[in-house]
Enzyme design. Sequence first.
Site, PDB file in Angstrom:
ATOM      1  CB  THR A   1     -23.935 121.209  36.134  1.00  0.00           C
ATOM      2  OG1 THR A   1     -23.066 120.207  36.290  1.00  0.00           O
ATOM      3  CG2 THR A   1     -24.376 121.660  37.456  1.00  0.00           C
TER       4      THR A   1
ATOM      5  CE  LYS B   1     -19.344 120.889  38.050  1.00  0.00           C
ATOM      6  NZ  LYS B   1     -20.255 120.817  39.000  1.00  0.00           N
TER       7      LYS B   1
END
Length: 139
Positions: free
Chosen positions: A61, A4
């Site tokens: 994120t 991520k």
Amino acid sequence: GALKNVIAIAAGAAIGAGLGDSARAAVVTRGFAEMTRLATAMGAQAETLAGLSGLGDLVLTCTSEQSRNFRYGQALGRGAAFDAATTVEGAATARAVASLAPRIGLEMPVATTVSGLAEGRIVMEEALGTLLNRPLKEE
């Protein structure tokens, strides 16, 4: 989960380069497909990535100014300096994934591009071309 951060760097680079939210969405979508390919190749179930700790964490994120990896990507996209004292996990992860992918027979263009960009082997224009001009296919 570590991937991520790589995708967040790519998303930040798209935003930093002024390409907007549609470009970010394309990067996140392709990044999620890439995460899924690697995870399933390593024995995970694809459904695991669809929950809060997978897709949810990825979206957060890739959109939060609090994300160090996203901010680092923005700096790369703008061609600006970034505080070298700030930990950016995604850069090291991108290098590791770019090294691993060919050994296990996977194409990981987002990770490979982020690795090249973070290491200064490619310039932003080349990185964006690689990330956003890939042929359309089911992701």
